[in-house]
Design a protein around this motif. Structure first.
Motif, PDB file in Angstrom:
ATOM      1  N   ARG A   1      -8.029   2.262  -2.178  1.00 33.66           N
ATOM      2  CA  ARG A   1      -7.648   3.540  -3.007  1.00 33.66           C
ATOM      3  C   ARG A   1      -6.784   3.535  -3.994  1.00 33.66           C
ATOM      4  O   ARG A   1      -6.198   3.452  -5.200  1.00 33.66           O
ATOM      5  CB  ARG A   1      -7.178   4.977  -1.567  1.00 33.66           C
ATOM      6  CG  ARG A   1      -7.528   5.661  -2.464  1.00 33.66           C
ATOM      7  CD  ARG A   1      -7.282   6.799  -1.233  1.00 33.66           C
ATOM      8  NE  ARG A   1      -6.426   6.054  -0.131  1.00 33.66           N
ATOM      9  CZ  ARG A   1      -6.425   6.477   1.301  1.00 33.66           C
ATOM     10  NH1 ARG A   1      -8.095   5.953   1.415  1.00 33.66           N
ATOM     11  NH2 ARG A   1      -5.206   5.935   1.497  1.00 33.66           N
ATOM     12  N   ASP A   2      -5.819   2.219  -2.858  1.00 26.36           N
ATOM     13  CA  ASP A   2      -4.629   1.513  -3.783  1.00 26.36           C
ATOM     14  C   ASP A   2      -4.647   0.990  -4.711  1.00 26.36           C
ATOM     15  O   ASP A   2      -3.711   0.109  -5.070  1.00 26.36           O
ATOM     16  CB  ASP A   2      -3.399   1.523  -3.176  1.00 26.36           C
ATOM     17  CG  ASP A   2      -3.101   2.499  -1.956  1.00 26.36           C
ATOM     18  OD1 ASP A   2      -3.282   3.557  -2.230  1.00 26.36           O
ATOM     19  OD2 ASP A   2      -2.187   2.594  -1.346  1.00 26.36           O
TER      20      ASP A   2
ATOM     21  N   ILE B   1      -7.588 -11.001   5.839  1.00 25.97           N
ATOM     22  CA  ILE B   1      -6.673 -11.436   6.777  1.00 25.97           C
ATOM     23  C   ILE B   1      -5.717 -10.730   8.381  1.00 25.97           C
ATOM     24  O   ILE B   1      -5.952 -11.040   8.847  1.00 25.97           O
ATOM     25  CB  ILE B   1      -4.608 -11.132   6.042  1.00 25.97           C
ATOM     26  CG1 ILE B   1      -4.342 -12.326   4.902  1.00 25.97           C
ATOM     27  CG2 ILE B   1      -3.288 -11.853   6.770  1.00 25.97           C
ATOM     28  CD1 ILE B   1      -3.663 -12.399   3.998  1.00 25.97           C
ATOM     29  N   PHE B   2      -6.329  -9.226   7.639  1.00 30.75           N
ATOM     30  CA  PHE B   2      -6.264  -8.704   9.208  1.00 30.75           C
ATOM     31  C   PHE B   2      -7.870  -9.341  10.040  1.00 30.75           C
ATOM     32  O   PHE B   2      -7.476  -8.491  11.502  1.00 30.75           O
ATOM     33  CB  PHE B   2      -5.834  -6.709   8.740  1.00 30.75           C
ATOM     34  CG  PHE B   2      -5.910  -6.359   9.814  1.00 30.75           C
ATOM     35  CD1 PHE B   2      -4.822  -6.014  10.524  1.00 30.75           C
ATOM     36  CD2 PHE B   2      -6.874  -5.853  10.725  1.00 30.75           C
ATOM     37  CE1 PHE B   2      -4.909  -5.419  12.265  1.00 30.75           C
ATOM     38  CE2 PHE B   2      -7.422  -4.963  11.892  1.00 30.75           C
ATOM     39  CZ  PHE B   2      -5.855  -4.455  12.702  1.00 30.75           C
TER      40      PHE B   2
ATOM     41  N   TYR C   1      -9.807  -2.078  10.541  1.00 35.15           N
ATOM     42  CA  TYR C   1     -10.282  -2.796   9.652  1.00 35.15           C
ATOM     43  C   TYR C   1     -10.079  -1.051   8.722  1.00 35.15           C
ATOM     44  O   TYR C   1     -10.337  -1.697   7.487  1.00 35.15           O
ATOM     45  CB  TYR C   1     -10.958  -3.505   9.779  1.00 35.15           C
ATOM     46  CG  TYR C   1     -11.302  -4.730   8.905  1.00 35.15           C
ATOM     47  CD1 TYR C   1     -10.500  -5.504   8.384  1.00 35.15           C
ATOM     48  CD2 TYR C   1     -13.036  -3.346   7.950  1.00 35.15           C
ATOM     49  CE1 TYR C   1     -11.155  -5.994   7.416  1.00 35.15           C
ATOM     50  CE2 TYR C   1     -12.428  -4.923   7.088  1.00 35.15           C
ATOM     51  CZ  TYR C   1     -12.352  -5.854   7.192  1.00 35.15           C
ATOM     52  OH  TYR C   1     -12.813  -6.452   5.910  1.00 35.15           O
TER      53      TYR C   1
ATOM     54  N   ARG D   1      -7.756  -9.132  -0.448  1.00 34.35           N
ATOM     55  CA  ARG D   1      -7.495 -10.231   0.924  1.00 34.35           C
ATOM     56  C   ARG D   1      -6.545  -9.618   1.600  1.00 34.35           C
ATOM     57  O   ARG D   1      -6.649 -10.219   2.754  1.00 34.35           O
ATOM     58  CB  ARG D   1      -6.529 -11.630   0.080  1.00 34.35           C
ATOM     59  CG  ARG D   1      -7.463 -12.797  -0.630  1.00 34.35           C
ATOM     60  CD  ARG D   1      -7.034 -13.327  -1.381  1.00 34.35           C
ATOM     61  NE  ARG D   1      -6.153 -13.346  -2.531  1.00 34.35           N
ATOM     62  CZ  ARG D   1      -5.197 -14.271  -2.585  1.00 34.35           C
ATOM     63  NH1 ARG D   1      -4.896 -15.083  -1.975  1.00 34.35           N
ATOM     64  NH2 ARG D   1      -4.222 -12.982  -3.861  1.00 34.35           N
ATOM     65  N   ILE D   2      -6.003  -8.815   2.020  1.00 39.80           N
ATOM     66  CA  ILE D   2      -5.169  -8.374   2.950  1.00 39.80           C
ATOM     67  C   ILE D   2      -6.103  -7.859   3.762  1.00 39.80           C
ATOM     68  O   ILE D   2      -6.027  -8.638   4.740  1.00 39.80           O
ATOM     69  CB  ILE D   2      -4.031  -6.941   2.214  1.00 39.80           C
ATOM     70  CG1 ILE D   2      -3.220  -7.493   1.393  1.00 39.80           C
ATOM     71  CG2 ILE D   2      -3.471  -5.864   3.351  1.00 39.80           C
ATOM     72  CD1 ILE D   2      -2.445  -6.370   0.667  1.00 39.80           C
TER      73      ILE D   2
ATOM     74  N   ALA E   1      -7.626   1.799   2.107  1.00 38.27           N
ATOM     75  CA  ALA E   1      -6.449   1.954   1.296  1.00 38.27           C
ATOM     76  C   ALA E   1      -6.329   1.063   1.119  1.00 38.27           C
ATOM     77  O   ALA E   1      -5.934   1.809  -0.589  1.00 38.27           O
ATOM     78  CB  ALA E   1      -4.961   1.889   2.487  1.00 38.27           C
ATOM     79  N   VAL E   2      -6.819  -0.014   0.981  1.00 41.94           N
ATOM     80  CA  VAL E   2      -6.458  -1.226  -0.172  1.00 41.94           C
ATOM     81  C   VAL E   2      -7.832  -0.693  -1.147  1.00 41.94           C
ATOM     82  O   VAL E   2      -6.729  -0.582  -2.302  1.00 41.94           O
ATOM     83  CB  VAL E   2      -7.190  -2.780   0.375  1.00 41.94           C
ATOM     84  CG1 VAL E   2      -7.717  -3.423  -0.961  1.00 41.94           C
ATOM     85  CG2 VAL E   2      -6.311  -3.292   1.360  1.00 41.94           C
TER      86      VAL E   2
ATOM     87  N   ALA F   1      -4.506  -2.755  -4.442  1.00 45.92           N
ATOM     88  CA  ALA F   1      -4.424  -3.653  -3.480  1.00 45.92           C
ATOM     89  C   ALA F   1      -5.504  -4.520  -3.225  1.00 45.92           C
ATOM     90  O   ALA F   1      -6.184  -5.068  -3.483  1.00 45.92           O
ATOM     91  CB  ALA F   1      -3.456  -2.894  -2.488  1.00 45.92           C
ATOM     92  N   SER F   2      -5.062  -6.035  -3.686  1.00 44.06           N
ATOM     93  CA  SER F   2      -5.445  -7.455  -3.104  1.00 44.06           C
ATOM     94  C   SER F   2      -6.246  -7.212  -1.959  1.00 44.06           C
ATOM     95  O   SER F   2      -5.565  -6.357  -0.928  1.00 44.06           O
ATOM     96  CB  SER F   2      -4.093  -8.660  -3.059  1.00 44.06           C
ATOM     97  OG  SER F   2      -5.694  -9.192  -2.682  1.00 44.06           O
TER      98      SER F   2
ATOM     99  N   LEU G   1       0.960  -1.538   0.421  1.00 39.50           N
ATOM    100  CA  LEU G   1      -0.015  -0.268   0.065  1.00 39.50           C
ATOM    101  C   LEU G   1       0.391   1.400  -0.132  1.00 39.50           C
ATOM    102  O   LEU G   1       1.123   1.345   0.999  1.00 39.50           O
ATOM    103  CB  LEU G   1      -1.092   0.160   0.941  1.00 39.50           C
ATOM    104  CG  LEU G   1      -2.205  -1.507   1.302  1.00 39.50           C
ATOM    105  CD1 LEU G   1      -2.553  -1.063   2.209  1.00 39.50           C
ATOM    106  CD2 LEU G   1      -2.649  -1.150   0.147  1.00 39.50           C
ATOM    107  N   ARG G   2       0.255   2.089  -0.968  1.00 41.25           N
ATOM    108  CA  ARG G   2       1.607   3.382  -0.315  1.00 41.25           C
ATOM    109  C   ARG G   2       1.303   4.208   0.573  1.00 41.25           C
ATOM    110  O   ARG G   2       2.218   4.276   0.518  1.00 41.25           O
ATOM    111  CB  ARG G   2       0.518   4.622  -1.468  1.00 41.25           C
ATOM    112  CG  ARG G   2       1.096   3.159  -3.191  1.00 41.25           C
ATOM    113  CD  ARG G   2       0.757   5.467  -4.678  1.00 41.25           C
ATOM    114  NE  ARG G   2      -0.318   5.730  -4.497  1.00 41.25           N
ATOM    115  CZ  ARG G   2      -0.940   4.301  -5.378  1.00 41.25           C
ATOM    116  NH1 ARG G   2      -0.634   3.471  -6.073  1.00 41.25           N
ATOM    117  NH2 ARG G   2      -2.292   5.131  -5.019  1.00 41.25           N
TER     118      ARG G   2
ATOM    119  N   ALA H   1      -9.835   1.697   8.220  1.00 41.89           N
ATOM    120  CA  ALA H   1      -8.819   2.234   7.468  1.00 41.89           C
ATOM    121  C   ALA H   1      -8.173   1.340   6.116  1.00 41.89           C
ATOM    122  O   ALA H   1      -7.523   1.864   5.185  1.00 41.89           O
ATOM    123  CB  ALA H   1      -8.170   2.866   8.611  1.00 41.89           C
ATOM    124  N   LEU H   2      -7.591   0.117   6.374  1.00 44.27           N
ATOM    125  CA  LEU H   2      -7.262  -0.355   5.856  1.00 44.27           C
ATOM    126  C   LEU H   2      -8.056  -0.870   4.548  1.00 44.27           C
ATOM    127  O   LEU H   2      -7.219  -0.728   3.575  1.00 44.27           O
ATOM    128  CB  LEU H   2      -6.613  -2.204   6.566  1.00 44.27           C
ATOM    129  CG  LEU H   2      -6.179  -3.045   6.123  1.00 44.27           C
ATOM    130  CD1 LEU H   2      -4.564  -2.286   6.043  1.00 44.27           C
ATOM    131  CD2 LEU H   2      -5.915  -4.363   6.283  1.00 44.27           C
TER     132      LEU H   2
END
Lengths: 219, 239
Positions: free
Chosen positions: B147-148, B157-158, B138, B153-154, B144-145, B150-151, A158-159, B140-141
């Motif tokens: 926005r970016d 996992i959290f 959670y 699945r991140i 962020a995932v 990203a997968s 993540l950025r 926030a994560l």
């Protein structure tokens, strides 16, 4: 497989240990001491108060210091594709993560226990309390290292990962703090035992969770 | 379960289920709260302050239930790669955090006249505060995932790692046995008078229906976002 893991371990240690090639630095330790210095400025140099609350301050400082190295733990290797190379060689991500937790602890735990000595002098902590703090750090820092590697793996792709890491780490680390600092007040042994228990639980879970995070970051 | 992997089929079901759950939840919760406020006699020890428990206790259960939902959805996503599980976990986080916050607030208001203080560092209170911060982390994560790019699945996992915290909440009463009373309702027997138990049960059902309705509404919203984004991308490709 074991030979490759051993070489990965040596490389991780060389990278993470302060002064190492990967830019591993003394920054968390200096930050830890700075927090210990800051506290008397905030509450005043009242020796009995400092001695009574100092153990807890050491624990809070240790937890805050554990946030600092997170953005250097996994992200650089993920960007440079090390994990992909190891995966191609058939080395499981879980094993790589377990090795990294050990290396991270070695670069962080013992030094923190060492830095707790001057911090104890600054805060005027007496000998028996210091012994409990050191034992608590010995029991708790492996768990902190495990959470650190997990959070670093989760936020590596993540950025905005570095900003998130603290928010993610603190609630997960709360049980370690409660039992670790709790060992200072009553009984002692039960708090230390529970700190060690939480650490062991985290050490058992996190290699799998962090390995899963590395695989998830791949797609 | 994979019958609902098709978002279209899920949306068709959710379209009429969402207002049904929200409506019935509002009605049942309103009845239960009115029952608790006006019909139930004051408690022998706690007096009228007992009435806030009809909000507090269901909110506490749903606060824990929300993370259980995140954990189950995360597991379903990680194991079966179910496409709706991602959306469901993200949708459950906000109402879960909301009910946890309500539980902490009402508990604090209840504690002021009963224990004489707004906040006590008791095991159960503390672990609920930690749960609230887990929800924030959670959310926030997941943001962020998203926005970016990203997968997804991140955060799953959290969510699973955080689920380790839910049993700690349950056991904390035993561990730190302090000011907070031991659990009054256990399976099979209850120390609460039936006069209090029935409105409590009704309030729990009402709030649970509301929770389900909010989750479905948020799932529809998140799916609509995904669809809108895909459409914009298609338009941009054509242009």
């Amino acid at each position: 497989m074991t030979g490759a893991l051993w070489r990965i371990f040596l490389r991780d240690c060389a990278l993470l240990v302060p002064g190492g090639r990967g830019g591993g630095s003394l920054l968390p330790l200096l930050f830890f001491l700075a927090v210990a210095m800051l506290y008397p400025f905030a509450v005043g140099p009242d020796a009995p108060l400092l001695a009574r609350t100092g153990g807890g301050v050491v624990w809070v400082a240790a937890l805050l210091a554990a946030i600092l190295p997170l953005d250097r733990l996994i992200a650089p290797d993920l960007e440079r594709g090390f994990f992909d190379q190891w995966a191609l060689r058939g080395i499981a991500e879980e094993a790589v993560m377990a090795v990294r937790i050990v290396a991270h602890w070695l670069s962080f735990g013992p030094l923190l226990m060492l830095a707790a000595l001057p911090a104890a002098a600054l805060l005027g902590i007496d000998g028996s309390t210091l012994r409990t703090v050191e034992l608590g750090l010995l029991a708790g820092t492996p768990g902190l290292a495990a959470i650190g590697v997990l959070i670093a793996a989760l936020t590596a792709s993540l950025r905005s990962g570095a900003a998130l890491a603290g928010l993610l780490l603190i609630p997960l680390a709360v049980p370690i703090l409660i039992f670790g600092a709790g060992s200072l007040s009553t009984g002692g042994e039960s708090g230390l035992a529970l700190t060690a228990a939480i650490s062991l639980v985290l050490l058992a879970i996190t290699p799998f969770a962090a390995g899963g995070a590395i695989r998830a970051a791949r797609d | 379960m994979h019958g609902f992997a098709n978002p279209t089929r899920f949306l068709k079901l959710a379209r009429w289920l969402t207002p049904l759950l929200l409506g019935s939840g509002l009605v049942v919760a309103a009845i239960a709260l009115a029952w608790g406020l006006f019909a139930v006699p004051p408690d022998r020890l706690m007096g009228d302050t007992v009435r806030i428990l009809f909000i507090h206790v269901p909110a506490a259960w749903l606060g824990m239930g929300g993370w259980t939902a995140i954990a189950i959805a995360s597991l379903v996503e990680l194991v079966w790669r179910h496409p709706l599980a991602t959306v469901a976990a993200r949708a459950a986080a906000v109402p879960g955090a909301g009910f946890t916050a309500i539980c902490l607030l009402t508990g604090s208001i209840w504690a002021r006249p009963t224990w004489g203080t707004w906040w006590v560092w008791d095991g159960r209170l503390t672990s609920f505060l930690v749960l609230l911060f887990l929800y924030f982390a959670y959310i926030a994560l997941a943001g962020a995932v998203e926005r970016d790019g990203a997968s997804s699945r991140i955060p799953a996992i959290f969510g699973l790692v955080g689920a380790v915290n839910v049993p700690i909440i349950n056991r904390s009463v035993v561990w730190w046995n302090s000011l907070h009373q031991p659990p009054s309702i256990t399976i099979g027997k209850s120390a609460i008078d039936p006069a209090f138990l029935w409105p409590l049960l009704a309030a729990t059902i009402g709030f649970s229906l509301l929770f389900g309705g909010i989750v479905l509404a948020r799932m529809r919203m998140l799916l609509a976002d995904i669809q809108a984004e895909a459409r914009l991308r298609r338009k941009a490709m054509e242009a």
